[in-house]
Each structure stands twice: as structure tokens, then as C-alpha cells.
Design a protein around this motif. Sequence first.
Motif, PDB file in Angstrom:
ATOM      1  N   LEU A  10       0.801  -1.222   0.000  1.00 27.66           N
ATOM      2  CA  LEU A  10       0.000   0.000   0.000  1.00 27.66           C
ATOM      3  C   LEU A  10       0.835   1.273   0.000  1.00 27.66           C
ATOM      4  O   LEU A  10       0.286   2.374  -0.032  1.00 27.66           O
ATOM      5  CB  LEU A  10      -0.957  -0.006   1.190  1.00 27.66           C
ATOM      6  N   LYS A  11       2.151   1.141   0.011  1.00 32.36           N
ATOM      7  CA  LYS A  11       3.003   2.314  -0.200  1.00 32.36           C
ATOM      8  C   LYS A  11       2.988   2.741  -1.663  1.00 32.36           C
ATOM      9  O   LYS A  11       3.406   3.847  -1.998  1.00 32.36           O
ATOM     10  CB  LYS A  11       4.434   2.000   0.227  1.00 32.36           C
ATOM     11  N   ARG A  12       2.517   1.867  -2.541  1.00 31.65           N
ATOM     12  CA  ARG A  12       2.469   2.132  -3.984  1.00 31.65           C
ATOM     13  C   ARG A  12       1.080   2.619  -4.383  1.00 31.65           C
ATOM     14  O   ARG A  12       0.065   2.039  -3.971  1.00 31.65           O
ATOM     15  CB  ARG A  12       2.777   0.848  -4.755  1.00 31.65           C
ATOM     16  N   PRO A  13       0.995   3.662  -5.188  1.00 30.96           N
ATOM     17  CA  PRO A  13      -0.327   4.173  -5.599  1.00 30.96           C
ATOM     18  C   PRO A  13      -1.149   3.140  -6.360  1.00 30.96           C
ATOM     19  O   PRO A  13      -2.374   3.103  -6.233  1.00 30.96           O
ATOM     20  CB  PRO A  13       0.010   5.391  -6.470  1.00 30.96           C
ATOM     21  N   GLU A  14      -0.479   2.288  -7.154  1.00 29.93           N
ATOM     22  CA  GLU A  14      -1.227   1.278  -7.906  1.00 29.93           C
ATOM     23  C   GLU A  14      -1.901   0.280  -6.960  1.00 29.93           C
ATOM     24  O   GLU A  14      -3.020  -0.186  -7.215  1.00 29.93           O
ATOM     25  CB  GLU A  14      -0.298   0.522  -8.862  1.00 29.93           C
ATOM     26  N   ALA A  15      -1.229  -0.053  -5.871  1.00 29.82           N
ATOM     27  CA  ALA A  15      -1.808  -0.984  -4.902  1.00 29.82           C
ATOM     28  C   ALA A  15      -2.964  -0.332  -4.157  1.00 29.82           C
ATOM     29  O   ALA A  15      -3.985  -0.981  -3.876  1.00 29.82           O
ATOM     30  CB  ALA A  15      -0.740  -1.465  -3.930  1.00 29.82           C
ATOM     31  N   ARG A  16      -2.837   0.948  -3.830  1.00 33.45           N
ATOM     32  CA  ARG A  16      -3.942   1.642  -3.165  1.00 33.45           C
ATOM     33  C   ARG A  16      -5.151   1.706  -4.089  1.00 33.45           C
ATOM     34  O   ARG A  16      -6.295   1.560  -3.643  1.00 33.45           O
ATOM     35  CB  ARG A  16      -3.498   3.043  -2.741  1.00 33.45           C
ATOM     36  N   ALA A  17      -4.922   1.913  -5.376  1.00 31.06           N
ATOM     37  CA  ALA A  17      -6.032   1.923  -6.337  1.00 31.06           C
ATOM     38  C   ALA A  17      -6.697   0.550  -6.406  1.00 31.06           C
ATOM     39  O   ALA A  17      -7.933   0.444  -6.506  1.00 31.06           O
ATOM     40  CB  ALA A  17      -5.522   2.338  -7.721  1.00 31.06           C
ATOM     41  N   ALA A  18      -5.883  -0.507  -6.357  1.00 29.87           N
ATOM     42  CA  ALA A  18      -6.439  -1.859  -6.376  1.00 29.87           C
ATOM     43  C   ALA A  18      -7.279  -2.112  -5.128  1.00 29.87           C
ATOM     44  O   ALA A  18      -8.350  -2.738  -5.195  1.00 29.87           O
ATOM     45  CB  ALA A  18      -5.313  -2.889  -6.483  1.00 29.87           C
ATOM     46  N   LEU A  19      -6.807  -1.623  -3.977  1.00 28.25           N
ATOM     47  CA  LEU A  19      -7.580  -1.782  -2.752  1.00 28.25           C
ATOM     48  C   LEU A  19      -8.927  -1.082  -2.861  1.00 28.25           C
ATOM     49  O   LEU A  19      -9.964  -1.636  -2.453  1.00 28.25           O
ATOM     50  CB  LEU A  19      -6.794  -1.230  -1.565  1.00 28.25           C
ATOM     51  N   LEU A  20      -8.940   0.117  -3.446  1.00 26.98           N
ATOM     52  CA  LEU A  20     -10.204   0.838  -3.603  1.00 26.98           C
ATOM     53  C   LEU A  20     -11.149   0.094  -4.539  1.00 26.98           C
ATOM     54  O   LEU A  20     -12.376   0.098  -4.349  1.00 26.98           O
ATOM     55  CB  LEU A  20      -9.944   2.247  -4.112  1.00 26.98           C
ATOM     56  N   ALA A  21     -10.603  -0.585  -5.536  1.00 22.57           N
ATOM     57  CA  ALA A  21     -11.447  -1.399  -6.413  1.00 22.57           C
ATOM     58  C   ALA A  21     -12.068  -2.551  -5.625  1.00 22.57           C
ATOM     59  O   ALA A  21     -13.225  -2.923  -5.861  1.00 22.57           O
ATOM     60  CB  ALA A  21     -10.618  -1.943  -7.587  1.00 22.57           C
ATOM     61  N   LEU A  22     -11.312  -3.105  -4.689  1.00 20.05           N
ATOM     62  CA  LEU A  22     -11.865  -4.155  -3.830  1.00 20.05           C
ATOM     63  C   LEU A  22     -12.934  -3.593  -2.899  1.00 20.05           C
ATOM     64  O   LEU A  22     -13.942  -4.253  -2.627  1.00 20.05           O
ATOM     65  CB  LEU A  22     -10.752  -4.803  -3.012  1.00 20.05           C
ATOM     66  N   VAL A  23     -12.733  -2.366  -2.418  1.00 23.68           N
ATOM     67  CA  VAL A  23     -13.711  -1.736  -1.535  1.00 23.68           C
ATOM     68  C   VAL A  23     -15.057  -1.600  -2.232  1.00 23.68           C
ATOM     69  O   VAL A  23     -16.119  -1.754  -1.605  1.00 23.68           O
ATOM     70  CB  VAL A  23     -13.196  -0.355  -1.064  1.00 23.68           C
ATOM     71  N   ASP A  24     -15.041  -1.334  -3.524  1.00 17.68           N
ATOM     72  CA  ASP A  24     -16.296  -1.140  -4.263  1.00 17.68           C
ATOM     73  C   ASP A  24     -17.213  -2.354  -4.180  1.00 17.68           C
ATOM     74  O   ASP A  24     -18.440  -2.220  -4.236  1.00 17.68           O
ATOM     75  CB  ASP A  24     -16.000  -0.828  -5.733  1.00 17.68           C
ATOM     76  N   GLY A  25     -16.627  -3.553  -4.050  1.00 14.52           N
ATOM     77  CA  GLY A  25     -17.446  -4.767  -3.986  1.00 14.52           C
ATOM     78  C   GLY A  25     -17.512  -5.386  -2.611  1.00 14.52           C
ATOM     79  O   GLY A  25     -17.972  -6.525  -2.469  1.00 14.52           O
ATOM     80  N   ALA A  26     -17.081  -4.655  -1.591  1.00 15.73           N
ATOM     81  CA  ALA A  26     -17.015  -5.211  -0.242  1.00 15.73           C
ATOM     82  C   ALA A  26     -18.234  -4.822   0.586  1.00 15.73           C
ATOM     83  O   ALA A  26     -18.865  -3.792   0.367  1.00 15.73           O
ATOM     84  CB  ALA A  26     -15.743  -4.746   0.458  1.00 15.73           C
ATOM     85  N   ASP A  27     -18.530  -5.643   1.555  1.00 17.20           N
ATOM     86  CA  ASP A  27     -19.573  -5.343   2.544  1.00 17.20           C
ATOM     87  C   ASP A  27     -18.969  -4.817   3.838  1.00 17.20           C
ATOM     88  O   ASP A  27     -19.586  -4.009   4.531  1.00 17.20           O
ATOM     89  CB  ASP A  27     -20.385  -6.605   2.844  1.00 17.20           C
TER      90      ASP A  27
END
Length: 407
Positions: free
Chosen positions: A78-95
Motif C-alpha cells: 500500500l506504499k504504492r499508488p497502484e496498490a492503493r487503487a487496487a484496494l479501492l477497487a476491492l472496496v467497491d465490492g465489499a460489505d
Amino acid sequence: MDVRAASLPLSGIRVLDLTAVVMGPYAGQMLGDLGADVIKVEPPEGDSTRHTGPAAEAGMAALFLGVNRNKRSVMLNLKRPEARAALLALVDGADVFMHSMRPQKLVGLGITPDELLARNPRLVYAGLHGFGVDGPYGGRPAYDDTVQGMSGLAAITQAQTGEARYFPTIAADKTSGLFAVNGIMAALLRRERTGQGGFVEIPMYESMVAFNLVEHFYGHHFDPPRGGLGYPRVLAAWRRPYRTLDGHICLMPYTNQHWRAFFTEVGRPELADDARFTDIAARTRNIDALYEVAGGHVAERTTAAWMEASARLQIPSAPVASLEDVVEDVHLRDTGFFATRQDPAMGTLRFPGVPLKFDGERPDIAMPPRLGEHSRAILAEAGLREDEIEALLNQGTAARTPEGAGA
């Protein structure tokens, strides 16, 4: 992870678990036990407990195995912007999104409650903190030992035994994990009624103060107080397994009937009418004397004799079981509590089972994940392209240090 039974209560719920060590992972494991798809988001070095205790494979140590079953693992730096963006994509489908980071670290990562709830209003955001964020201790680090001390647990052992000691179990981590599950489940139920998620804060310190003061607030429930702090019965020095002629027994006369039967059994029926012991209020006021008298009589017989007598008198009792006795217990064996799994690399592994049953069935146990074991599948589920996934995985591998990747 193997396909989970659709009948489990949390089937269809997806949880992003960014927690580490024990409190949060234990909560995440319980949600996974109940059927949720729990995705453990780990840095390239992995959760520190991957290296705590004996292991048959590097990164799969005993403490990690104890709190991370029924999960999948994705590795994101998560120090990398690409990884933070991937995490946000996961958040979109999370409960559910849960973390155990200190609140001040969240802003730079873009994962504060306001930011994620604006992105996904149905999200249940769970912050597993050391202390409530709005108090003077907010943002301070917290560990089981320090919270046991601050919440009074070490002091009550001192009151009983004369020596300040921690409970010989990670009581603060595990109990706070239970509070976290309660809060998350309640927020999910509220979302079903309202359609809205929200922020659930689970502070470890406040959780353990609440836990400790259930009985120990005692006379301070009243204003002015009608007694001191501390429940006398459980603080009594004699409140411990009674010594017998050949060992120990956990003997628990509690009701008036129990104590009358006990005093009659030991040849002292008149003690049942002693003003100190006639009812529960009197026994509570004179608990030290009561337990000392009882202990003197229990010491005159063997453990087996007292087990027989307590069964005959219908007084609750139990032997003192060692950890070895517990893991070989006939009741746990016959109810199928322990689960055994075969792993191609690690061989046979044994786990304590899920204590709950649903419609007579105990939920299944899936192996704890290896670091990043499911990264590719999870990122694809979030909609990332193959080249994006490959770049993220390469970043993670490059970021690992020899210590983090090895033993």
C-alpha cells in the motif's frame, strides 16, 4: 478457498481484513467461520504472526494458523499508488472493511472512514483501535499486555494472589475481537433495514474496561457507592481449585441447597445455619471464611471421592484439566470439535473447530492462506486487467526483504 456452504449465516458477505496480529485476525476468522468471504490484505512481508511459533513451512507459523483460517490472502504494497487503487477497487465490492492501524496512518493511504463510505455507502467500516479516537489516548499504540494492565486485569490478580500478573492468555486481544464481531454483525443487520453502512469503532481499552467491570463495578453502580469496586467472591484468595488428598478439584457449591448438602456431607450440618453462610448475601460478605472452611474439608478426601460425592449431591464439579487433557477430551472428540486437514507441503494439521452449530452442523474449516496465495484471483474479481495484476504482483515480490520472505 473452497466453496462455503450457502446455508451459513454470512454467506455472500465479503470482508476486507487489513488487520494484523491477533485482535483483528481473530474477529475476521470468526466472520469467515460464519460463511463470509474474508480477504486478508497483507503487505509484502505478511502478518507478523506468520513467524510466531513452530512452523512446518516458513510464513505459516502456529499463531498465524490459530487466527486466520477460512480466509483468502491478497498481497498489496500500500506504499504504492497502484496498490492503493487496487484496494479501492476491492472496496467497491465489499460489505465490510476492517483495519487495526492507528487512525493517523489512514489519511495518507486514502482509507479513512469518510473516504471509503463516500465511495461505498453500504460499506460497514470497522476500526479496531487501541483507544477511542476522540479521547486523550486516541492514536496511541496498544498491545494485549498494556491493555490488560490499564483495564485493571493485572490489578485484580494482585488483589487475589498478592502479585500483579497478566492473565496467561491473550485475553484483551481475543475479547476485543469478540466485541468487534458483535459490532460488525449489528452494523450489517442495521444496513439490511436501512440500506446504509457506517463506521463502527472497536477500541481495545474501552472493550476490556467494559469486560472487567461487568462484576467488578459492584457497589459503584450506585451514587453514592453502596460498596467498593471489585466482586468479593471472585477476588477471594481461596477462589481457586481446591486441593484434595491427591490433586485438585473445581468444586462449586453455589445455592443454599448446594451448601446445605456440602456441610451435611462433611459432618458439619450446623454450618448451613451459621449466620455467615445462610444465604447468598451473607456468603458473599463472608466469602473468604466460607471458602477457607470448605477448602479444609475438601482436602480430607481424594479427587475421585469428591467427584463421586458431588455427582451424588448434584453439586457442580470438574477435575483440573491440563492442556493435554483438553485436546484429548472425550466430549470434544465425540462431538467432532477438532478438525484435521491434510496439506501437500505441511502434512497433517489440526485445528480447534468452530464452537457454534447451525441446524446441527458445525461450519467447516478451510486452511489458512499462504501469503498472497489468492492475489491473482481476488484482483481479477475486482476488475483489474492481467497486466495490472502482473505489475502489482511484481511490485510485491520486489518489496519483500529476505527476512520478510523467509523464516
